[in-house]
Enzyme design. Sequence first.
Site, PDB file in Angstrom:
ATOM      1  N   TYR A 118      27.315  -4.729 -19.884  1.00  0.00           N
ATOM      2  CA  TYR A 118      26.531  -5.309 -18.920  1.00  0.00           C
ATOM      3  C   TYR A 118      25.217  -5.296 -19.986  1.00  0.00           C
ATOM      4  O   TYR A 118      24.309  -5.462 -19.644  1.00  0.00           O
ATOM      5  CB  TYR A 118      26.242  -4.603 -17.747  1.00  0.00           C
ATOM      6  CG  TYR A 118      25.435  -5.313 -16.688  1.00  0.00           C
ATOM      7  CD1 TYR A 118      25.798  -6.370 -16.093  1.00  0.00           C
ATOM      8  CD2 TYR A 118      24.295  -4.702 -15.925  1.00  0.00           C
ATOM      9  CE1 TYR A 118      25.276  -6.954 -15.090  1.00  0.00           C
ATOM     10  CE2 TYR A 118      23.789  -5.285 -14.878  1.00  0.00           C
ATOM     11  CZ  TYR A 118      24.106  -6.485 -14.746  1.00  0.00           C
ATOM     12  OH  TYR A 118      23.426  -6.932 -13.337  1.00  0.00           O
ATOM     13  N   HIS A 123      20.418 -11.665 -17.874  1.00  0.00           N
ATOM     14  CA  HIS A 123      21.676 -11.864 -16.609  1.00  0.00           C
ATOM     15  C   HIS A 123      21.389 -10.720 -16.065  1.00  0.00           C
ATOM     16  O   HIS A 123      21.377 -10.695 -14.831  1.00  0.00           O
ATOM     17  CB  HIS A 123      23.094 -11.665 -17.441  1.00  0.00           C
ATOM     18  CG  HIS A 123      24.249 -11.681 -16.360  1.00  0.00           C
ATOM     19  ND1 HIS A 123      24.364 -12.595 -15.434  1.00  0.00           N
ATOM     20  CD2 HIS A 123      24.875 -10.425 -15.953  1.00  0.00           C
ATOM     21  CE1 HIS A 123      25.241 -12.311 -14.608  1.00  0.00           C
ATOM     22  NE2 HIS A 123      25.599 -10.957 -14.974  1.00  0.00           N
ATOM     23  N   GLU A 189      31.827 -16.178 -16.552  1.00  0.00           N
ATOM     24  CA  GLU A 189      30.781 -15.345 -17.565  1.00  0.00           C
ATOM     25  C   GLU A 189      31.224 -15.535 -19.064  1.00  0.00           C
ATOM     26  O   GLU A 189      32.138 -15.196 -19.406  1.00  0.00           O
ATOM     27  CB  GLU A 189      31.024 -13.838 -17.142  1.00  0.00           C
ATOM     28  CG  GLU A 189      30.606 -13.700 -15.615  1.00  0.00           C
ATOM     29  CD  GLU A 189      30.423 -11.958 -15.231  1.00  0.00           C
ATOM     30  OE1 GLU A 189      29.892 -11.879 -14.416  1.00  0.00           O
ATOM     31  OE2 GLU A 189      30.927 -11.206 -15.998  1.00  0.00           O
ATOM     32  N   GLU A 191      30.775 -14.550 -22.227  1.00  0.00           N
ATOM     33  CA  GLU A 191      30.777 -13.265 -23.273  1.00  0.00           C
ATOM     34  C   GLU A 191      31.175 -13.509 -24.652  1.00  0.00           C
ATOM     35  O   GLU A 191      32.083 -14.318 -24.925  1.00  0.00           O
ATOM     36  CB  GLU A 191      31.364 -12.360 -22.356  1.00  0.00           C
ATOM     37  CG  GLU A 191      31.024 -11.987 -20.962  1.00  0.00           C
ATOM     38  CD  GLU A 191      31.379 -10.631 -20.328  1.00  0.00           C
ATOM     39  OE1 GLU A 191      31.857  -9.738 -21.132  1.00  0.00           O
ATOM     40  OE2 GLU A 191      31.471 -10.703 -18.947  1.00  0.00           O
ATOM     41  N   ASP A 223      34.841 -13.549 -18.667  1.00  0.00           N
ATOM     42  CA  ASP A 223      35.307 -12.498 -17.866  1.00  0.00           C
ATOM     43  C   ASP A 223      35.128 -13.276 -16.271  1.00  0.00           C
ATOM     44  O   ASP A 223      34.120 -12.917 -15.488  1.00  0.00           O
ATOM     45  CB  ASP A 223      34.511 -11.094 -17.960  1.00  0.00           C
ATOM     46  CG  ASP A 223      35.120 -10.106 -16.985  1.00  0.00           C
ATOM     47  OD1 ASP A 223      36.093 -10.021 -16.972  1.00  0.00           O
ATOM     48  OD2 ASP A 223      34.068  -9.412 -16.428  1.00  0.00           O
ATOM     49  N   GLN A 230      33.527  -9.614  -4.672  1.00  0.00           N
ATOM     50  CA  GLN A 230      32.598  -8.263  -5.363  1.00  0.00           C
ATOM     51  C   GLN A 230      31.506  -7.837  -4.666  1.00  0.00           C
ATOM     52  O   GLN A 230      31.215  -6.568  -4.312  1.00  0.00           O
ATOM     53  CB  GLN A 230      32.066  -8.734  -6.795  1.00  0.00           C
ATOM     54  CG  GLN A 230      31.369  -7.762  -7.415  1.00  0.00           C
ATOM     55  CD  GLN A 230      31.035  -8.534  -8.924  1.00  0.00           C
ATOM     56  OE1 GLN A 230      31.316  -9.341  -9.297  1.00  0.00           O
ATOM     57  NE2 GLN A 230      30.159  -7.516  -9.819  1.00  0.00           N
ATOM     58  N   THR A 340      27.601 -10.794 -19.652  1.00  0.00           N
ATOM     59  CA  THR A 340      27.119 -12.332 -19.436  1.00  0.00           C
ATOM     60  C   THR A 340      25.917 -12.504 -20.388  1.00  0.00           C
ATOM     61  O   THR A 340      24.905 -11.714 -20.463  1.00  0.00           O
ATOM     62  CB  THR A 340      27.010 -12.569 -17.978  1.00  0.00           C
ATOM     63  OG1 THR A 340      27.926 -12.128 -17.219  1.00  0.00           O
ATOM     64  CG2 THR A 340      26.374 -14.028 -17.936  1.00  0.00           C
ATOM     65  N   GLU A 354      23.844 -17.630 -11.801  1.00  0.00           N
ATOM     66  CA  GLU A 354      22.421 -17.811 -12.363  1.00  0.00           C
ATOM     67  C   GLU A 354      22.081 -19.248 -12.173  1.00  0.00           C
ATOM     68  O   GLU A 354      21.040 -19.349 -11.776  1.00  0.00           O
ATOM     69  CB  GLU A 354      22.284 -17.206 -13.535  1.00  0.00           C
ATOM     70  CG  GLU A 354      22.493 -15.539 -13.693  1.00  0.00           C
ATOM     71  CD  GLU A 354      22.589 -15.380 -15.142  1.00  0.00           C
ATOM     72  OE1 GLU A 354      21.738 -14.851 -15.788  1.00  0.00           O
ATOM     73  OE2 GLU A 354      23.797 -15.234 -15.683  1.00  0.00           O
TER      74      GLU A 354
END
Length: 404
Positions: A118, A123, A189, A191, A223, A230, A340, A354
């Site tokens: 993370y 983010h 996401e 990444e 991801d 979630q 992210t 976002e």
Amino acid sequence: MSLVPFPDPDSDFSLANIPFGIGEFPAGPGLATRIGDIVLSCDELQKVNALGGPSCRGITDLTAMGRSGLAEIRSLILHFLEGAKTVLGYEIAGASAYPSEQIKMLKPVHIPAYTDYYSGIHHASNVGKMFRPDMPHLLPNYRHVPVGYFGRASSIVVSGTPIRRPHGQTVDSGSVTPSFGATKELDFELELGVILGQSSLQGVPIPLHQAKDHILGYVLVNDWSARDIQRWEYQPLGPFLAKSFATGMSPWVVLPEALSPYMIEGEVQEPVPLSHLRQTVPSHLDIELTVQLQTARMKTADTICRSHAKHLYWTFDQQLTHQTSNGAPTEAGELLASGTISGPTPGSYGSLLEITWRGKNPLALSSGETRTFLEDGDEVTLTGRAGTPGHFVGFGRLSHKIFS
């Protein structure tokens, strides 16, 4: 002048790159590299004694070569392409070369474990603003420890694999009674990731100054996330079914030797990390990142995000050192993802969560359509590269299309 022509200076795959992957060649799977739009079979190059060095015959997993083996093969290929300017050299290169669209790229390594971090501070801050508006946007531990969770390695897939919309439990706003069905809030996401090239021993942490030695190479990572699933399931233990259905990675692994000129200083870390996580050399990557979205109605994709790897707070070195600081072992082939990567402005946000600010501000597309989250038929493409025209070091396209 390369033996294998790559006339497009905009290609991710210049001679400064020489990435590796596993390609499905006419003779079967084998070690591959790419120059421009040409994929070279390392196995066939070695069969005609064009390379020498360590044997790459029968290699179907990059970890079998190890970091030093891949670095040596990369050096030999570079020397061959730059130096063997003979008729025989051209014939050898031609016999080993295939148009990239003719070669299916496979998963480059067996991935025994997967950790998703993370480390994108913008983010993390945006998520805090959305879900904890009356509290500090970053939780107290964020600037002290690389936050991560262990994901599901068996559902990692390479570019081009269709992504099936996952099912799970969700609840309507204000309710505590769940229902089961397909996610309505499917998201990408943006990444980066590293693949580990060697195993470590249980009980023996990897110190920060040795972390880079364990990195086999770098990949793009998407991801995938089901935000509504979630939201219901993550408390108190974090993501589960909302993440485990699929994670995408690029099939081309870019070696540290190609990206070493592009190590830069990143976000200032305040407060200064504890001594075992204190970075003393530039370890962030100067990689520009983009996300494109193409719906079933669109002829060309829209670019919906332009971000940069410098926006990560924690480096991959710090992530690996933290992960092993309690004595946990690692295995060759493990994937560590960054989390992210969003920048500080709306045009640099690395997720639809976002970009649309939790669905409140729909994204307007050139086709006249709007999106809050992804719909069936949508294709998401991630790209990333360092360097300048004619010398780009990139990953190619990481693309997936959604279906039910």
